[in-house]
Design a protein around this motif. Structure first.
Motif, PDB file in Angstrom:
ATOM      1  N   VAL A 135       0.841  -1.200   0.000  1.00  0.00           N
ATOM      2  CA  VAL A 135       0.000   0.000   0.000  1.00  0.00           C
ATOM      3  C   VAL A 135       0.870   1.243   0.000  1.00  0.00           C
ATOM      4  O   VAL A 135       1.772   1.388   0.833  1.00  0.00           O
ATOM      5  CB  VAL A 135      -0.930   0.030   1.231  1.00  0.00           C
ATOM      6  N   GLY A 136       0.625   2.129  -0.965  1.00  0.00           N
ATOM      7  CA  GLY A 136       1.341   3.395  -1.034  1.00  0.00           C
ATOM      8  C   GLY A 136       0.444   4.556  -0.660  1.00  0.00           C
ATOM      9  O   GLY A 136      -0.620   4.376  -0.063  1.00  0.00           O
ATOM     10  N   GLU A 137       0.841   5.764  -1.021  1.00  0.00           N
ATOM     11  CA  GLU A 137       0.065   6.959  -0.709  1.00  0.00           C
ATOM     12  C   GLU A 137      -1.159   7.083  -1.599  1.00  0.00           C
ATOM     13  O   GLU A 137      -2.248   7.400  -1.144  1.00  0.00           O
ATOM     14  CB  GLU A 137       0.951   8.196  -0.867  1.00  0.00           C
ATOM     15  N   TYR A 138      -0.985   6.815  -2.908  1.00  0.00           N
ATOM     16  CA  TYR A 138      -2.074   6.992  -3.862  1.00  0.00           C
ATOM     17  C   TYR A 138      -2.507   5.667  -4.511  1.00  0.00           C
ATOM     18  O   TYR A 138      -3.617   5.566  -5.025  1.00  0.00           O
ATOM     19  CB  TYR A 138      -1.646   7.955  -4.982  1.00  0.00           C
ATOM     20  N   TYR A 139      -1.615   4.693  -4.531  1.00  0.00           N
ATOM     21  CA  TYR A 139      -1.898   3.409  -5.173  1.00  0.00           C
ATOM     22  C   TYR A 139      -1.624   2.264  -4.220  1.00  0.00           C
ATOM     23  O   TYR A 139      -0.844   2.400  -3.270  1.00  0.00           O
ATOM     24  CB  TYR A 139      -1.014   3.226  -6.418  1.00  0.00           C
ATOM     25  N   TYR A 140      -2.262   1.142  -4.507  1.00  0.00           N
ATOM     26  CA  TYR A 140      -1.893  -0.080  -3.804  1.00  0.00           C
ATOM     27  C   TYR A 140      -1.817  -1.217  -4.814  1.00  0.00           C
ATOM     28  O   TYR A 140      -2.367  -1.137  -5.917  1.00  0.00           O
ATOM     29  CB  TYR A 140      -2.861  -0.393  -2.657  1.00  0.00           C
TER      30      TYR A 140
END
Length: 347
Positions: free
Chosen positions: A154-159
């Motif tokens: 999981v990232g800031e804008y995408y997972y």
């Protein structure tokens, strides 16, 4: 029961995809992200430090995403993040979420929501519709329907999540955290994170003698964007462009070819948000794209069907034929995470 029996994990236990634990204990969860404390192992959240500092709250910096979205949080008083009722009320009034938690919104005039903290308490129809879509969507990270056991990073804008009914092992999806119809229409900041995910997957597959093929079906009626990523053996890469072009000819269409290391940037610039689109990113900085007309009979599973043919596994063209049990899916995710860990941009 003995102490050992009490502390033994059940056999079907899986790690939370939101867990943030020290890298020194990789078997207990994923690594910390910057600014996280050891207890920050819950729910998606946004850093609102600039907003808090302006109000004199110093480092009381992180808002609870779940609370702002729904007005409640299952962790209650034990939640490690800020339950800001004012932010929740502003969100209900139609204030842009990015503006609320970051103090800015990069969508500019394309954003349909308010960029000020004034106004009445009526929720705009577009916000109500967006909220309903998020709750019902399988892919929105805030949705109760999301299959969290498939999530790998999981990232800031995408997972990144493993595909349900995968064509091949390590078939993954890169999805926006929020309900967005296309990866092409998000901000440049989001695009940088997507590029990091793509490069990490390319490196991971290359180590295993494979190359990454990315494809996306952009539907203008605002389904949740998903960029599919399928690893293809390196000795089959040379046939990719030909087989996609042949499949397009059978449908009576012709792909537009864009080449060069800025091919995706050019596609983003030319993309008309009012149209549906299919595109595939091939190894070697080549993108094949086709604008799908309103009443054109274009197969929604076109990309998967073409790759199934290339890999001589036509029976796996339909994901429903490849369904796995939840236990098999969890094993698949753990296997992927184990190999991808050293490349994961969110570790």
């Amino acid at each position: 029961m003995s102490k050992a029996e009490l502390s033994t994990k059940p056999p079907n236990t899986t790690l939370s995809p939101y867990a943030c634990v020290d890298k020194a204990a990789p078997t207990e969860g994923s690594a910390k992200r910057p600014g996280d404390s050891a207890s920050d192992s819950q729910y998606w959240r946004y850093d609102a430090s600039q907003k808090r500092q302006k109000r004199g709250d110093g480092d009381a910096a992180k808002l609870c995403y779940k609370f702002i979205l729904s007005g409640s949080c299952p962790h209650g008083m034990k939640c490690n993040f800020q339950h800001d009722e004012e932010a929740m009320e502003q969100y209900k009034r139609g204030v842009c979420f990015d503006f609320l938690v970051k103090g800015k919104c990069e969508k500019g005039p394309d954003c349909k929501f308010k960029h000020n903290l004034q106004g009445d308490s009526v929720v705009p129809q577009s916000r109500e519709a967006s909220s309903n879509r998020s709750r019902e969507c399988w892919f929105c990270l805030s949705s109760p329907n999301v299959e969290s056991h498939l999530i790998a990073s999981v990232g800031e804008y995408y997972y990144c999540t493993l595909a349900k009914g995968p064509l091949v092992p390590d078939h993954v999806l890169i999805l926006p955290v929020e309900h967005e119809p296309s990866t092409l229409s998000l901000s440049s900041e989001c695009e940088l994170e997507l590029e990091r995910f793509q490069n990490a997957l390319r490196a991971y597959f290359k180590k295993n003698g494979k190359e990454a093929v990315f494809f996306e079906w952009v539907f203008k009626r605002r389904t949740h964007a998903n960029l599919q990523v399928v690893p293809v053996p390196s000795n089959r890469v040379g046939a990719l462009q030909n087989i996609f072009n042949l499949a397009a000819e059978r449908l009576g269409i012709k792909f537009t070819t864009t080449k060069g290391f800025k091919a995706r940037e050019q596609l983003r610039t030319e993309f008309d948000k009012t149209c549906s689109l299919f595109y595939v990113e091939l190894p070697g900085d080549t993108i094949l794209s086709h604008v799908v007309k309103e009443h054109e009979n274009f197969p929604s599973q076109f990309g998967r069907e073409v790759l199934a043919g290339l890999l001589q596994m036509a029976d796996r063209a339909d994901w429903k034929n490849c369904a796995l049990s939840k236990e098999e899916e969890m094993k698949m995710v753990e296997s992927f995470k184990s190999g991808f860990q050293e490349y994961d941009p969110n570790q």
